[in-house]
Design a protein around this motif. Sequence first.
Motif, PDB file in Angstrom:
ATOM      1  N   SER A  88       0.788  -1.111   0.079  1.00 17.21           N
ATOM      2  CA  SER A  88      -0.039   0.062   0.081  1.00 17.21           C
ATOM      3  C   SER A  88       0.885   1.373   0.013  1.00 17.21           C
ATOM      4  CB  SER A  88      -0.838  -0.045   1.152  1.00 17.21           C
ATOM      5  OG  SER A  88      -0.080   0.116   2.335  1.00 17.21           O
ATOM      6  N   GLU A  89       0.176   2.332   0.047  1.00 14.21           N
ATOM      7  CA  GLU A  89       1.003   3.611   0.373  1.00 14.21           C
ATOM      8  C   GLU A  89       1.862   3.964   1.567  1.00 14.21           C
ATOM      9  OE1 GLU A  89      -1.671   6.887  -0.821  1.00 14.21           O
ATOM     10  OE2 GLU A  89      -2.135   6.026  -2.728  1.00 14.21           O
ATOM     11  N   ALA A  90       1.448   2.936   2.585  1.00 14.81           N
ATOM     12  CA  ALA A  90       1.975   3.036   4.001  1.00 14.81           C
ATOM     13  C   ALA A  90       3.545   2.756   3.726  1.00 14.81           C
ATOM     14  CB  ALA A  90       1.584   2.171   4.830  1.00 14.81           C
ATOM     15  N   PRO A  91       4.525   3.714   4.093  1.00 22.64           N
ATOM     16  CA  PRO A  91       5.971   3.231   4.387  1.00 22.64           C
ATOM     17  C   PRO A  91       6.401   2.207   4.905  1.00 22.64           C
ATOM     18  CG  PRO A  91       5.847   5.345   5.522  1.00 22.64           C
ATOM     19  CD  PRO A  91       4.209   4.713   5.076  1.00 22.64           C
ATOM     20  N   PRO A  92       7.579   1.608   4.656  1.00 23.69           N
ATOM     21  CA  PRO A  92       8.035   0.314   5.651  1.00 23.69           C
ATOM     22  C   PRO A  92       8.263   0.685   7.017  1.00 23.69           C
ATOM     23  CG  PRO A  92       9.615   0.583   4.010  1.00 23.69           C
ATOM     24  CD  PRO A  92       8.317   1.677   3.582  1.00 23.69           C
ATOM     25  N   ASP A  93       8.166  -0.018   7.817  1.00 21.67           N
ATOM     26  CA  ASP A  93       8.655   0.307   9.220  1.00 21.67           C
ATOM     27  C   ASP A  93      10.180  -0.315   9.489  1.00 21.67           C
ATOM     28  OD1 ASP A  93       9.109   0.573  12.039  1.00 21.67           O
ATOM     29  OD2 ASP A  93       7.559  -0.819  12.874  1.00 21.67           O
ATOM     30  N   PHE A  94      10.929   0.691   9.221  1.00 21.32           N
ATOM     31  CA  PHE A  94      12.342   0.363   9.382  1.00 21.32           C
ATOM     32  C   PHE A  94      12.654   0.031  10.682  1.00 21.32           C
ATOM     33  CE2 PHE A  94      12.699   2.238   5.178  1.00 21.32           C
ATOM     34  CZ  PHE A  94      13.517   1.587   4.506  1.00 21.32           C
ATOM     35  N   GLY A  95      12.071   0.469  11.863  1.00 23.26           N
ATOM     36  CA  GLY A  95      12.432   0.480  13.128  1.00 23.26           C
ATOM     37  C   GLY A  95      11.760  -1.010  13.762  1.00 23.26           C
ATOM     38  N   ALA A  96      11.320  -1.845  13.011  1.00 24.99           N
ATOM     39  CA  ALA A  96      10.816  -3.220  13.601  1.00 24.99           C
ATOM     40  C   ALA A  96      11.845  -4.188  13.685  1.00 24.99           C
ATOM     41  CB  ALA A  96       9.981  -3.772  12.548  1.00 24.99           C
ATOM     42  N   VAL A  97      12.115  -4.752  14.810  1.00 21.77           N
ATOM     43  CA  VAL A  97      12.938  -5.882  15.089  1.00 21.77           C
ATOM     44  C   VAL A  97      13.093  -6.844  13.995  1.00 21.77           C
ATOM     45  CG1 VAL A  97      13.838  -7.793  16.709  1.00 21.77           C
ATOM     46  CG2 VAL A  97      13.013  -5.433  17.343  1.00 21.77           C
ATOM     47  N   ASP A  98      11.735  -7.345  13.715  1.00 21.90           N
ATOM     48  CA  ASP A  98      11.378  -8.232  12.653  1.00 21.90           C
ATOM     49  C   ASP A  98      10.561  -7.707  11.554  1.00 21.90           C
ATOM     50  OD1 ASP A  98      12.677 -10.538  14.135  1.00 21.90           O
ATOM     51  OD2 ASP A  98      10.962 -10.766  14.981  1.00 21.90           O
ATOM     52  N   GLY A  99      10.959  -7.140  10.512  1.00 20.99           N
ATOM     53  CA  GLY A  99      10.167  -6.357   9.506  1.00 20.99           C
ATOM     54  C   GLY A  99      10.492  -6.716   7.938  1.00 20.99           C
ATOM     55  N   GLY A 100      10.070  -5.786   7.169  1.00 27.10           N
ATOM     56  CA  GLY A 100      10.404  -6.099   5.785  1.00 27.10           C
ATOM     57  C   GLY A 100       9.667  -4.836   5.053  1.00 27.10           C
ATOM     58  N   LEU A 101      10.221  -4.951   3.606  1.00 27.82           N
ATOM     59  CA  LEU A 101       9.481  -4.028   2.529  1.00 27.82           C
ATOM     60  C   LEU A 101       9.262  -4.826   1.415  1.00 27.82           C
ATOM     61  CD1 LEU A 101      11.983  -3.171   0.543  1.00 27.82           C
ATOM     62  CD2 LEU A 101      12.774  -1.965   2.748  1.00 27.82           C
ATOM     63  N   THR A 102       8.378  -3.998   0.724  1.00 27.48           N
ATOM     64  CA  THR A 102       8.136  -4.516  -0.783  1.00 27.48           C
ATOM     65  C   THR A 102       8.621  -3.285  -1.757  1.00 27.48           C
ATOM     66  OG1 THR A 102       6.475  -5.882  -0.458  1.00 27.48           O
ATOM     67  CG2 THR A 102       6.674  -5.029  -2.595  1.00 27.48           C
ATOM     68  N   ALA A 103       9.447  -3.573  -2.581  1.00 27.91           N
ATOM     69  CA  ALA A 103      10.219  -2.632  -3.533  1.00 27.91           C
ATOM     70  C   ALA A 103       9.748  -3.114  -4.955  1.00 27.91           C
ATOM     71  CB  ALA A 103      11.681  -2.438  -3.335  1.00 27.91           C
ATOM     72  N   ARG A 104       9.297  -1.986  -5.852  1.00 29.49           N
ATOM     73  CA  ARG A 104       8.732  -2.494  -7.077  1.00 29.49           C
ATOM     74  C   ARG A 104       9.678  -1.468  -7.943  1.00 29.49           C
ATOM     75  NH1 ARG A 104       3.744  -3.707  -9.998  1.00 29.49           N
ATOM     76  NH2 ARG A 104       2.848  -3.852  -7.795  1.00 29.49           N
ATOM     77  N   PHE A 105      10.284  -1.858  -8.915  1.00 27.54           N
ATOM     78  CA  PHE A 105      11.337  -1.323  -9.734  1.00 27.54           C
ATOM     79  C   PHE A 105      10.507  -0.937 -11.040  1.00 27.54           C
ATOM     80  CE2 PHE A 105      13.913  -3.276  -6.711  1.00 27.54           C
ATOM     81  CZ  PHE A 105      14.985  -2.277  -6.731  1.00 27.54           C
ATOM     82  N   GLY A 106      10.901   0.134 -11.436  1.00 26.80           N
ATOM     83  CA  GLY A 106      10.377   0.586 -12.908  1.00 26.80           C
ATOM     84  C   GLY A 106      11.184  -0.168 -13.939  1.00 26.80           C
ATOM     85  N   ARG A 107      10.509  -0.383 -15.109  1.00 28.48           N
ATOM     86  CA  ARG A 107      11.056  -1.115 -16.183  1.00 28.48           C
ATOM     87  C   ARG A 107      12.319  -0.459 -16.668  1.00 28.48           C
ATOM     88  NH1 ARG A 107       8.189  -2.493 -21.962  1.00 28.48           N
ATOM     89  NH2 ARG A 107       8.889  -0.269 -22.442  1.00 28.48           N
ATOM     90  N   ALA A 108      13.275  -1.371 -16.856  1.00 28.58           N
ATOM     91  CA  ALA A 108      14.407  -0.876 -17.375  1.00 28.58           C
ATOM     92  C   ALA A 108      14.951  -1.721 -18.477  1.00 28.58           C
ATOM     93  CB  ALA A 108      15.609  -0.701 -16.281  1.00 28.58           C
ATOM     94  N   ASP A 109      15.671  -1.258 -19.444  1.00 28.14           N
ATOM     95  CA  ASP A 109      16.079  -1.995 -20.584  1.00 28.14           C
ATOM     96  C   ASP A 109      17.647  -2.531 -20.073  1.00 28.14           C
ATOM     97  OD1 ASP A 109      17.075  -3.182 -22.771  1.00 28.14           O
ATOM     98  OD2 ASP A 109      16.831  -1.465 -24.020  1.00 28.14           O
ATOM     99  N   ALA A 110      17.959  -3.900 -19.953  1.00 25.35           N
ATOM    100  CA  ALA A 110      19.130  -4.397 -19.384  1.00 25.35           C
ATOM    101  C   ALA A 110      19.989  -4.173 -20.683  1.00 25.35           C
ATOM    102  CB  ALA A 110      18.890  -5.779 -19.380  1.00 25.35           C
ATOM    103  N   THR A 111      19.778  -4.097 -22.034  1.00 28.93           N
ATOM    104  CA  THR A 111      20.725  -3.754 -23.012  1.00 28.93           C
ATOM    105  C   THR A 111      21.335  -2.468 -23.033  1.00 28.93           C
ATOM    106  OG1 THR A 111      19.213  -3.000 -24.539  1.00 28.93           O
ATOM    107  CG2 THR A 111      19.343  -5.613 -24.327  1.00 28.93           C
TER     108      THR A 111
END
Length: 229
Positions: free
Chosen positions: A135-158
Amino acid sequence: MSDHSRNGDSPDAVSRRSLIGGLAAVAGGGLAGLGALGVSTEPAAAIDGEPAAFEAGDAPTVTSNDGRIESVYLSPILDVSWTDFSEGVERVTLVLAVGSDAGVDEVYRETLSASDPSATPGDVASVGGPDGERSEAPPDFGAVDGGLTARFGRADATARGDAVTSETLSDADLSGGETDTTTLDVVFRADVAGGGDEATVVRTTTVDVTVANPAGDATAGGEVDVDAA
């Protein structure tokens, strides 16, 4: 370009194993035991997510023209989690590299930081909470056990380096009915750090990029198929 569909001898296999090691080095430093969830037992980190999204993006896209591979697009979505970080996490550095027998190119390298948890630097299209909380909620970096989801924009590897390029992937001299396949090794690395603790995780996969000239019409242009395993 080596044709792995026609030339699968042992020297190629040795070369691929050496390349994987090189990819990991480009992605932030050499590691023993690639594919392990972490290099430290405590704290630890892991990478998860939709395999197809990790391997070649939401909709794997390869374009060709007259026997040439013009573009290879990647747009991964990655779930990064951590455990036993007693003081939380200060930063998460995400790196994705792509290579073939011709060499290795770095496609993405971005750092997400607790100082600005909602920031989307560089090629990061969006960042949110852990898997299931995209969602739009930012990840909780302060969590002892936590995580995040990162979506990358499309990039041309070539277009991100000198090794995986249109020239190294293409084969304009194929006879009718022949195919030429290049196996691209993809390595994703996450470095998680906070409070003096660090953990690293690496995931690897491959994407086969194939050029085929139809029998009886070898000069009419190529057909392209992408196979992710």
